[in-house]
Design a protein around this motif. Structure first.
Motif, PDB file in Angstrom:
ATOM      1  N   UNK A 294     115.835  16.374   5.051  1.00  0.00           N
ATOM      2  CA  UNK A 294     115.229  17.712   5.115  1.00  0.00           C
ATOM      3  C   UNK A 294     114.259  17.812   6.298  1.00  0.00           C
ATOM      4  N   UNK A 295     113.439  16.791   6.485  1.00  0.00           N
ATOM      5  CA  UNK A 295     112.460  16.836   7.570  1.00  0.00           C
ATOM      6  C   UNK A 295     113.126  16.851   8.939  1.00  0.00           C
ATOM      7  N   UNK A 333     114.059  22.998  -4.411  1.00  0.00           N
ATOM      8  CA  UNK A 333     115.103  23.077  -3.399  1.00  0.00           C
ATOM      9  C   UNK A 333     116.219  22.085  -3.708  1.00  0.00           C
ATOM     10  N   UNK A 334     115.835  20.862  -4.077  1.00  0.00           N
ATOM     11  CA  UNK A 334     116.810  19.827  -4.370  1.00  0.00           C
ATOM     12  C   UNK A 334     116.333  19.005  -5.558  1.00  0.00           C
ATOM     13  N   UNK A 335     117.259  18.665  -6.435  1.00  0.00           N
ATOM     14  CA  UNK A 335     116.948  17.807  -7.565  1.00  0.00           C
ATOM     15  C   UNK A 335     117.529  16.417  -7.369  1.00  0.00           C
ATOM     16  N   UNK A 336     116.763  15.398  -7.715  1.00  0.00           N
ATOM     17  CA  UNK A 336     117.217  14.013  -7.644  1.00  0.00           C
ATOM     18  C   UNK A 336     117.023  13.409  -9.029  1.00  0.00           C
ATOM     19  N   UNK A 337     118.117  12.909  -9.616  1.00  0.00           N
ATOM     20  CA  UNK A 337     118.074  12.474 -11.013  1.00  0.00           C
ATOM     21  C   UNK A 337     118.723  11.111 -11.180  1.00  0.00           C
ATOM     22  N   UNK A 380     118.799  26.455   0.350  1.00  0.00           N
ATOM     23  CA  UNK A 380     118.521  25.830   1.639  1.00  0.00           C
ATOM     24  C   UNK A 380     118.669  26.849   2.765  1.00  0.00           C
ATOM     25  N   UNK A 381     119.658  27.702   2.670  1.00  0.00           N
ATOM     26  CA  UNK A 381     119.846  28.809   3.613  1.00  0.00           C
ATOM     27  C   UNK A 381     118.573  29.652   3.659  1.00  0.00           C
TER      28      UNK A 381
END
Length: 513
Positions: A294-295, A333-337, A380-381
């Motif tokens: 992302x960065x 924005x984003x999920x991490x599981x 994200x858009x």
């Protein structure tokens, strides 16, 4: 001086004006929370997908791609838990007849307290300058302390009610917090009740032989049911991943905030299969990898943060969100599981089929555990678009609107502008267009004065303009103008392709990952 355009209304208007996003079925007055991507929007969306796909699949030997069908056998959703558990807490306002997610109303209340905290801290930082200690200020300033206590108390009560599925407690919390209908200010609420989010449909040649199906509410299950198909045909060993980009559908109670929450949306997901016991290690690694991705887009590190889940989903033993500072506050924005082996174990049970992996090192069969990363493409858009859209005051006092999209994502990477429509300049421009179009997204623009064309391309997000003028016929050079700095430089036509490649190609960005 450039300022971020914070107004969601401005973002929606600009997206429509420049061919990025249109209301769906607009000639019929539209359809709530459904949008169409226009000519520039579909290009930006496709560039985001390509950058994600290259980073996830092309750069990793142990990650494969998949495109599973939207329709799946209905038992899939029983095994995944969606039939019984995929619902949101619903509340209606009796006066306005508006419908809301109960937890969404409380989260908006908490977000408003966050904005008050940030506002107070920002004002103090301006007063105290470089000596300002935000952590100390939050601990000692009475008003900020009160906001923090109110926020944390509301969050604890909401999480507790959700974990116990206590709808009465949610109803009481909304009343105790004095939460009002955001449209009318009315506090005349119904009791909270459950609302299933899946869209039902039928698959049949005739009504008498129809089978009840669902539009998939997530893309992950298509990966799980194909786990062994991909593993065996790709001859992968653990750990390995399966990546997928695809549409999902949810009958959202309150789909709002433009394309942030829609009923038809697109996900970019990775399911990463690991040995039992290794899940949390890979979970932490993927958190770091995804934040680095992302960065790399250059949207500003201050606009991202991690938030660990207070309430874990039924399939997870760890979960965190990458939140982004949208115009309406920090949101997921984003999920991490870390999903454990829940999905494969349940599909094995419901299908009565073995889904176990044979580990040649351990000489044993077992169900892998899964680490998931899932980012909403539409969100994200919106993140990219909302940060990019800025208004700038120029040296002469005039204003310009500029869409500072990352050059690797811009729908048009260079616009070719013949100064006039005569004297052979259009022919030179068209020849240059023919040379560049195989490697770059380029556009010819020969309408209006050159200054207006510059402004139009700035607002559309085009990183470079290439002006063909009368000198071009003599020196075979053109003027390149940078969108962000507005600086211009003369360059031979034969060097333009290499110049663009060095600044617009995804290759350089991918190497940094």
């Amino acid at each position: 001086m450039a300022n971020r355009v914070a107004s969601l209304k401005s973002i929606v208007s600009h997206a429509k004006k420049y061919g990025y996003v249109f209301p769906s079925s607009e000639i019929y007055d539209g359809l709530s929370a459904v949008y169409d991507y226009g000519q520039n929007g579909v290009a930006l969306k496709d560039n985001i997908k390509r950058y994600w796909w290259k980073a996830m699949v092309q750069l990793n030997e142990n990650i494969e791609g998949l495109d599973a069908a939207i329709f799946m056998h209905p038992t899939t959703w029983q095994a995944s838990g969606h039939v019984d558990a995929f619902s949101d807490p619903l509340i209606d306002n009796r006066d306005t007849q508006k419908r809301y997610r109960a937890d969404g109303l409380i989260e908006d209340y908490i977000a408003e307290l966050d904005r008050k905290i940030q506002g107070a801290c920002s004002r103090a930082a301006k007063r105290f300058g470089s000596d300002f200690d935000m952590a100390l200020y939050e601990r000692t300033n009475p008003r900020v302390k009160e906001y923090i206590e109110q926020r944390d108390k509301a969050r604890r009560k909401m999480v507790d009610a959700l974990e116990r599925d206590d709808l009465e407690a949610l109803t009481k919390l909304i009343a105790d917090l004095g939460i009002a209908d955001p449209v009318s200010g009315s506090k005349n609420w119904t009791d909270v009740r459950r609302f299933n989010l899946m869209f039902g449909t039928q698959l049949a040649a005739s009504p008498d032989s129809s089978a009840d199906l669902y539009l998939r509410p997530e893309t992950a299950q298509g990966v799980f049911v194909n786990f062994l198909n991909v593993q065996k045909t790709a001859r992968q060993k653990l750990p390995f991943g399966i990546a997928q980009v695809g549409k999902a559908f949810r009958n959202e109670i309150t789909a709002r905030q433009f394309i942030f929450r829609m009923r038809e949306f697109e996900q970019m997901e990775l399911q990463y299969f690991v040995r039992p016991g290794d899940g949390l290690k890979h979970y932490e690694a993927w958190k770091e990898k995804r934040m680095r991705w992302h960065l790399s887009l250059g949207l500003g590190q201050e606009n991202y943060r991690f938030r660990d889940h207070d309430k874990l989903a039924h399939y997870a033993d760890a979960a965190s969100d990458i939140e982004f500072r949208f115009p309406f506050g920090f949101k997921e924005l984003e999920g991490i599981h870390s999903r454990t082996d829940f999905d494969l174990r349940n599909h094995e049970k419901y299908a009565n089929k073995k889904l176990q992996f044979f580990d040649p090192l351990r000489k044993a069969h077992y169900l892998p555990h899964v680490v998931e990363t899932s980012v909403g493409l539409d969100r994200l858009f919106l993140a990219v678009f909302s940060i990019a859209l800025q208004e700038e005051t120029l040296a002469d006092g005039s204003m310009r609107t500029v869409l500072r999209l990352p050059p690797i994502l811009a729908p048009t990477q260079a616009a070719i502008l013949p100064l006039v429509k005569k004297d052979g300049l259009p022919e030179i421009a068209r020849a240059l267009f023919g040379d560049l179009k195989y490697d770059f997204n380029v556009r010819l623009d020969d309408k209006d004065a050159i200054g207006r064309r510059y402004r139009r391309q700035d607002a559309a997000g085009t990183p470079y303009c290439i002006t063909i003028d009368h000198d071009t016929r003599q020196d075979q050079s053109a003027t390149l103008r940078n969108r962000d700095t507005m600086q211009q430089a003369r360059m031979p036509l034969t060097q333009i392709a290499a110049f663009l490649d060095a600044r617009i190609s995804m290759k350089a960005h991918l190497k940094k990952l």
